[in-house]
Design an enzyme around this catalytic site. Structure first.
Site, short mmCIF file in Angstrom:
data_model
loop_
_atom_site.label_atom_id
_atom_site.label_comp_id
_atom_site.label_asym_id
_atom_site.label_seq_id
_atom_site.Cartn_x
_atom_site.Cartn_y
_atom_site.Cartn_z
CB SER A 175 -0.98 -0.02 1.18
OG SER A 175 -1.90 1.06 1.09
CG HIS A 176 0.21 3.79 3.30
ND1 HIS A 176 -0.63 2.70 3.48
CD2 HIS A 176 0.63 4.14 4.54
CE1 HIS A 176 -0.71 2.43 4.78
NE2 HIS A 176 0.04 3.28 5.43
CG ASP A 199 -2.22 4.50 -1.68
OD1 ASP A 199 -2.96 4.41 -2.67
OD2 ASP A 199 -2.19 3.65 -0.77
CG ASP A 240 -2.58 -0.09 -2.76
OD1 ASP A 240 -2.46 1.01 -2.21
OD2 ASP A 240 -3.36 -0.96 -2.34
CG ASP A 270 -5.76 1.40 -1.26
OD1 ASP A 270 -4.82 2.22 -1.12
OD2 ASP A 270 -5.90 0.40 -0.52
CB THR A 323 -9.54 0.47 11.04
OG1 THR A 323 -9.80 1.69 11.74
CG2 THR A 323 -8.57 0.72 9.91
CD GLU A 338 -10.65 2.30 6.26
OE1 GLU A 338 -11.01 1.21 6.74
OE2 GLU A 338 -9.55 2.48 5.70
CB SER A 375 -6.27 5.83 7.06
OG SER A 375 -7.22 4.87 6.65
#
Length: 611
Positions: free
Chosen positions: A169-170, A334, A336, A338, A402, A421, A423
């Site tokens: 991810s990030h 980010d 990936d 999302d 989460t 979210e 985030s």
């Protein structure tokens, strides 16, 4: 820096390989290069084997390795950990050992990732083990590229049984940084804890890996290759996702906005996977200028950057958007694809406000929601701004732990349309993952709808205007998150244990400075769809005026512990809506640091990231 092989993902768009990576003269030269048709022809001529080869299954002895506990977003570790003998192979085989045979034998699975370092090698391992376990077909993005939202979209469109996402991810990428893997089910949503727990259990007893004796697959060209009954189909990573976006949004409406001479747009792909999507969507389909894309070439190490779209790590975008000649709208995504960050001219939209504003405007501005929304939902730490929209729209509202899989259950049951979210994740039931580009297109749709009747020269409705109008209607939920990254795990856990003791001894009505406690707890959730329960999802202090302090240990890192502190305060007084969030929240922030004794436990006197 030379581009690694998988950065040449957009063979149909040769210009994109030059975006923000070459000087203007080189970009112009690229525009005079080979035509897309010629590039496709060259790629096709590489071809695939002329005849199917027999599939031989090998059994490879193995033994358990430590540290394969799957978190909320899959298994994430340093690259060097995954490069250990059979480390990745054990986890993939343990996954197949955990699934019912009907979920993979003779089935179709999807494979893709964010282009980070080790994806090329990992893709070959996964393909061979999938074939060895009886999977009939693997659909993989060209060069192994597929954003996380695109994997979900491909699974759903092609009715696959599930899919692998190669991403951390990030988190930063490269040989010395992070790599990750997770599995999504047939609805396109992340596998539930019942499966991830089984995977971990099977990693503790694994003794055999089933793998097919086939050569590495050339993933650089779209096409099909077969070995016996096993087929590998390499697809364009953008086309299925783009088709879906065209069905969700009014592209002509957005194109009209982006073509205006008095509107400027900028998108920062952060050298991550959405660089492969930005050109075909924003430039080719929507007519934005090529120069609107920053850091548009996907790189294995994300250009030595941290592909997390927030005010700390998206420095180039933030500098541009808060500069003297700022564009009207800016966004980032980010690693990936999302997550997202939304910015107006010298104006930041918090993720909590973003999902609330999208939900409030969706029916008017986005065709997919023209008949309204089924329900709205947010993660527990996200501010209550969305709650107020749900109440005004008179639609069901859900507060979940989460993790996007909790939203997915509600979507599959037809109970949820839009969710988010804090985030930096926002999405809807068009897929079963959060979706960065979807959020950007949603904001462009709102801006386009608000300005569709404006003539050139008239003042346009801005991002800031939309936010302030929203606050005037619903009130403002001041919100901030403090991230303390890579804390020493034992110290972080001791701090959380201290807070649990405080909660155990707390009583409603107690005074915490100027705040009166309504309740304090460790958040738990019962899924209204399947009745499953989860607990220990975050420590909450909720006060009688609606203010909240929340503490969580994040499960998305690969080393140490990340402490997340969330602070929220509702303000109905319009005269105070323009206050800086850190100023408005300072009493609560000071209270949170005092109650938690965070500095005493961790030694940290300031957070790594403030959002």
């Amino acid at each position: 820096m030379p581009l690694p092989p998988q950065t040449h993902a957009l063979r149909l768009c040769p210009l994109l390989s030059t975006i923000r990576s070459t000087p203007p003269r080189a970009t112009a030269a690229a525009r005079q290069g080979a035509s897309p048709a010629l590039l496709v022809a060259r790629c096709s001529s590489a071809g695939t084997p002329s005849a199917a080869q027999a599939l031989k299954i090998n059994s490879i002895p193995t033994k358990p390795v430590e540290g394969q506990k799957t978190g909320t977003s899959g298994l994430r570790k340093k690259v060097k950990v995954f490069q250990q003998e059979n480390y990745l192979a054990n986890w993939i085989q343990a996954l197949f050992n955990s699934l019912p045979p009907e979920d993979y034998v003779g089935a179709t699975l999807v494979l893709g990732g964010d282009g980070r370092y080790f994806n090329k090698e990992a893709a070959q391992i996964i393909i061979k083990i999938a074939a060895g376990n009886g999977v009939q077909k693997i659909i993989v993005g060209r060069d192994g590229l597929l954003s996380t939202p695109a994997v979900s979209a491909v699974i759903r469109k092609r009715e696959a049984n599930g899919g692998f996402i190669m991403s951390a991810s990030h988190n930063p990428g490269g040989p010395d940084n992070d790599w990750g893997i997770k599995f999504n089910y047939s609805s396109g949503q992340p596998a539930p804890e019942t499966i991830t727990d089984q995977i971990y259990g099977n990693t503790l007893s694994i003794s055999e890996i089933k793998t097919a004796g086939i050569p590495d697959t050339d993933l650089s060209c779209v096409g099909v290759v077969s070995y016996g009954d096993f087929t590998i189909e390499v697809i364009d990573p953008v086309s299925d996702y783009l088709e879906l976006m065209e069905n969700v949004f009014d592209f002509q409406l957005i194109k009209d906005l982006l073509s205006r001479p008095d509107f400027r747009f900028i998108f920062d792909a952060m050298h991550a996977v959405t660089g492969a999507y930005a050109g075909p969507i924003f430039v080719e389909k929507l007519g934005a200028d090529l120069d609107c894309i920053l850091n548009g070439v996907p790189l294995e190490d994300f250009g030595n950057g941290h592909p997390d779209p927030n005010l700390t790590y998206a420095k180039e975008l933030v500098f541009t958007m808060f500069g003297t000649d700022a564009p009207d709208f800016g966004a980032a995504s980010d690693g990936d694809g999302d997550r997202n960050m939304i910015l107006g001219k010298r104006f930041f939209i918090t993720p909590s406000d973003s999902v609330a504003i999208i939900a409030a405007n969706a029916q008017a501005a986005i065709p997919y929601f023209q008949f309204g929304t089924k329900g709205l939902a947010r993660s527990m730490p996200t501010s209550g701004a969305l709650d107020r929209v749900a109440k005004k729209l008179n639609v069901p509202f859900f507060e979940v732990p989460t993790g996007w899989k909790f939203f997915g259950n509600l979507m599959d049951a037809g109970k949820l349309s839009i969710c988010g979210e804090e985030s930096f994740g926002t999405g809807s039931d068009h897929i079963r993952e959060k979706d960065g580009i979807w959020a950007v297109l949603a904001w462009l749709s709102i801006l386009a709808h608000r300005n569709k009747d404006k003539k050139v020269g008239e003042r346009l409705v801005s991002v800031e205007d939309i936010a302030k109008e929203h606050w005037k209607t619903y009130g403002r939920n001041f919100f901030s998150r403090y991230d303390y990254e890579e804390c020493e795990s034992q110290s972080a856990n001791k701090m959380m244990d201290h807070l649990k003791d405080v909660i155990a001894n707390s009583k409603p009505g107690e005074k915490y400075g100027d705040y009166t406690l309504q309740f304090a707890d460790d958040f738990s959730y019962t899924d209204p769809v399947d009745g499953s329960t989860v607990s220990k999802q975050g420590l909450r202090f909720v006060f009688t005026d609606g203010s909240r302090i929340i503490f969580r240990l994040s499960g998305t890192g690969s080393a140490g512990a990340t402490i997340r502190l969330y602070i929220e305060q509702f303000e109905s007084d319009i005269s105070k809506h323009s206050l800086d969030a850190q100023t408005a929240l300072k009493p609560l922030i000071d209270l949170a640091l005092s109650v938690s004794k965070l500095k005493d436990f961790t030694g940290r006197d300031k957070p790594t990231v403030i959002t």
